[in-house]
Write a protein that holds these residues in place. Structure first.
Motif, PDB file in Angstrom:
ATOM      1  N   LEU A  77       0.876  -1.156   0.053  1.00  0.00           N
ATOM      2  CA  LEU A  77      -0.148   0.086   0.120  1.00  0.00           C
ATOM      3  C   LEU A  77       0.960   1.292   0.016  1.00  0.00           C
ATOM      4  O   LEU A  77       0.642   2.306  -0.833  1.00  0.00           O
ATOM      5  CB  LEU A  77      -1.010   0.026   1.059  1.00  0.00           C
ATOM      6  CG  LEU A  77      -2.062  -1.262   1.359  1.00  0.00           C
ATOM      7  CD1 LEU A  77      -2.783  -1.007   2.299  1.00  0.00           C
ATOM      8  CD2 LEU A  77      -3.059  -0.899  -0.049  1.00  0.00           C
ATOM      9  N   ASP A  78       2.124   1.077   0.714  1.00  0.00           N
ATOM     10  CA  ASP A  78       2.818   2.227   0.812  1.00  0.00           C
ATOM     11  C   ASP A  78       3.274   2.831  -0.472  1.00  0.00           C
ATOM     12  O   ASP A  78       3.394   3.961  -0.902  1.00  0.00           O
ATOM     13  CB  ASP A  78       4.166   1.967   1.791  1.00  0.00           C
ATOM     14  CG  ASP A  78       3.585   2.237   3.202  1.00  0.00           C
ATOM     15  OD1 ASP A  78       2.740   2.603   3.349  1.00  0.00           O
ATOM     16  OD2 ASP A  78       4.494   1.448   4.008  1.00  0.00           O
ATOM     17  N   ARG A  79       3.781   1.466  -1.369  1.00  0.00           N
ATOM     18  CA  ARG A  79       4.289   1.916  -2.565  1.00  0.00           C
ATOM     19  C   ARG A  79       3.247   2.438  -3.607  1.00  0.00           C
ATOM     20  O   ARG A  79       3.777   3.507  -4.273  1.00  0.00           O
ATOM     21  CB  ARG A  79       5.135   0.629  -3.219  1.00  0.00           C
ATOM     22  CG  ARG A  79       6.383   0.259  -2.647  1.00  0.00           C
ATOM     23  CD  ARG A  79       6.770  -0.852  -3.467  1.00  0.00           C
ATOM     24  NE  ARG A  79       6.176  -2.344  -3.750  1.00  0.00           N
ATOM     25  CZ  ARG A  79       5.972  -3.264  -2.982  1.00  0.00           C
ATOM     26  NH1 ARG A  79       6.900  -3.106  -1.930  1.00  0.00           N
ATOM     27  NH2 ARG A  79       5.441  -4.174  -2.930  1.00  0.00           N
ATOM     28  N   THR A  80       2.285   1.989  -3.557  1.00  0.00           N
ATOM     29  CA  THR A  80       0.925   2.435  -4.412  1.00  0.00           C
ATOM     30  C   THR A  80       0.954   3.979  -3.741  1.00  0.00           C
ATOM     31  O   THR A  80       0.471   4.898  -4.715  1.00  0.00           O
ATOM     32  CB  THR A  80      -0.460   1.698  -4.303  1.00  0.00           C
ATOM     33  OG1 THR A  80       0.212   0.442  -4.647  1.00  0.00           O
ATOM     34  CG2 THR A  80      -1.305   2.221  -5.116  1.00  0.00           C
ATOM     35  N   ALA A  81       0.884   4.426  -2.613  1.00  0.00           N
ATOM     36  CA  ALA A  81       0.448   5.613  -2.367  1.00  0.00           C
ATOM     37  C   ALA A  81       1.615   6.597  -2.652  1.00  0.00           C
ATOM     38  O   ALA A  81       1.201   7.783  -3.055  1.00  0.00           O
ATOM     39  CB  ALA A  81       0.346   5.565  -0.682  1.00  0.00           C
ATOM     40  N   SER A  82       2.704   6.052  -2.678  1.00  0.00           N
ATOM     41  CA  SER A  82       3.841   6.971  -3.212  1.00  0.00           C
ATOM     42  C   SER A  82       3.716   7.212  -4.619  1.00  0.00           C
ATOM     43  O   SER A  82       3.947   8.473  -5.051  1.00  0.00           O
ATOM     44  CB  SER A  82       5.138   6.237  -3.025  1.00  0.00           C
ATOM     45  OG  SER A  82       5.413   6.135  -1.364  1.00  0.00           O
ATOM     46  N   ARG A  83       3.328   6.301  -5.476  1.00  0.00           N
ATOM     47  CA  ARG A  83       3.017   6.725  -6.789  1.00  0.00           C
ATOM     48  C   ARG A  83       1.947   7.414  -7.185  1.00  0.00           C
ATOM     49  O   ARG A  83       2.081   8.489  -7.983  1.00  0.00           O
ATOM     50  CB  ARG A  83       2.804   5.092  -7.639  1.00  0.00           C
ATOM     51  CG  ARG A  83       4.167   4.523  -7.639  1.00  0.00           C
ATOM     52  CD  ARG A  83       4.050   3.229  -8.667  1.00  0.00           C
ATOM     53  NE  ARG A  83       5.324   2.586  -8.659  1.00  0.00           N
ATOM     54  CZ  ARG A  83       5.509   1.399  -7.710  1.00  0.00           C
ATOM     55  NH1 ARG A  83       4.743   1.018  -7.000  1.00  0.00           N
ATOM     56  NH2 ARG A  83       6.695   0.805  -7.939  1.00  0.00           N
ATOM     57  N   ILE A  84       0.965   7.067  -6.293  1.00  0.00           N
ATOM     58  CA  ILE A  84      -0.252   8.258  -6.505  1.00  0.00           C
ATOM     59  C   ILE A  84       0.069   9.660  -6.041  1.00  0.00           C
ATOM     60  O   ILE A  84      -0.183  10.733  -6.694  1.00  0.00           O
ATOM     61  CB  ILE A  84      -1.551   7.894  -5.816  1.00  0.00           C
ATOM     62  CG1 ILE A  84      -1.858   6.627  -6.479  1.00  0.00           C
ATOM     63  CG2 ILE A  84      -2.445   8.702  -5.879  1.00  0.00           C
ATOM     64  CD1 ILE A  84      -3.155   5.713  -5.693  1.00  0.00           C
ATOM     65  N   ALA A  85       0.908   9.758  -4.967  1.00  0.00           N
ATOM     66  CA  ALA A  85       1.157  11.273  -4.552  1.00  0.00           C
ATOM     67  C   ALA A  85       2.390  11.718  -5.528  1.00  0.00           C
ATOM     68  O   ALA A  85       2.160  12.985  -5.928  1.00  0.00           O
ATOM     69  CB  ALA A  85       2.134  10.896  -3.094  1.00  0.00           C
ATOM     70  N   ALA A  86       3.274  11.115  -6.153  1.00  0.00           N
ATOM     71  CA  ALA A  86       4.024  11.585  -7.153  1.00  0.00           C
ATOM     72  C   ALA A  86       3.326  12.060  -8.352  1.00  0.00           C
ATOM     73  O   ALA A  86       3.555  12.914  -9.029  1.00  0.00           O
ATOM     74  CB  ALA A  86       5.127  10.187  -7.903  1.00  0.00           C
TER      75      ALA A  86
END
Length: 102
Positions: A77-86
């Motif tokens: 979930l962290d990786r996905t959240a980081s990509r969406i934030a980017a």
């Protein structure tokens, strides 16, 4: 894939029951019987969705006595959240840019 070649968490969570299962497991690990009770879904349906989530690496199974407990893998979930934030940052930075029409 919306975000990358890795697990498409967004597509996995687009299913309302899978989203509910992940939300419940984010609160605390649970076994299938808990998830059946909490979601109101039938056991084979819950088991199917758990299998999909496990195969994607979003959920892990942990044997505990006679039962198997499932838990969310927060790093996915962290990786996905980081990509969406980017993506949001990039959209913010280029919101005034326009491509010329031919």
């Amino acid at each position: 894939m919306l975000i990358s070649a890795e697990v498409d968490v967004i597509r996995l969570l687009a299913d309302p029951l899978r989203e509910q299962i992940v939300e419940l497991l984010a609160e605390q690990p649970a076994c299938t019987c808990h998830l059946v009770e909490d979601t109101g879904a039938k056991q084979p349906t819950v088991s199917h969705h758990l299998k999909v989530l496990r195969e994607a690496g979003l959920v892990e199974a942990e044997p505990y006595g006679r039962y198997t407990y499932y838990r969310v893998v927060p790093e996915v979930l962290d990786r996905t959240a980081s990509r969406i934030a980017a993506l949001a940052d990039r959209a913010r930075a280029t919101s005034g840019d326009r491509r010329e029409c031919a």
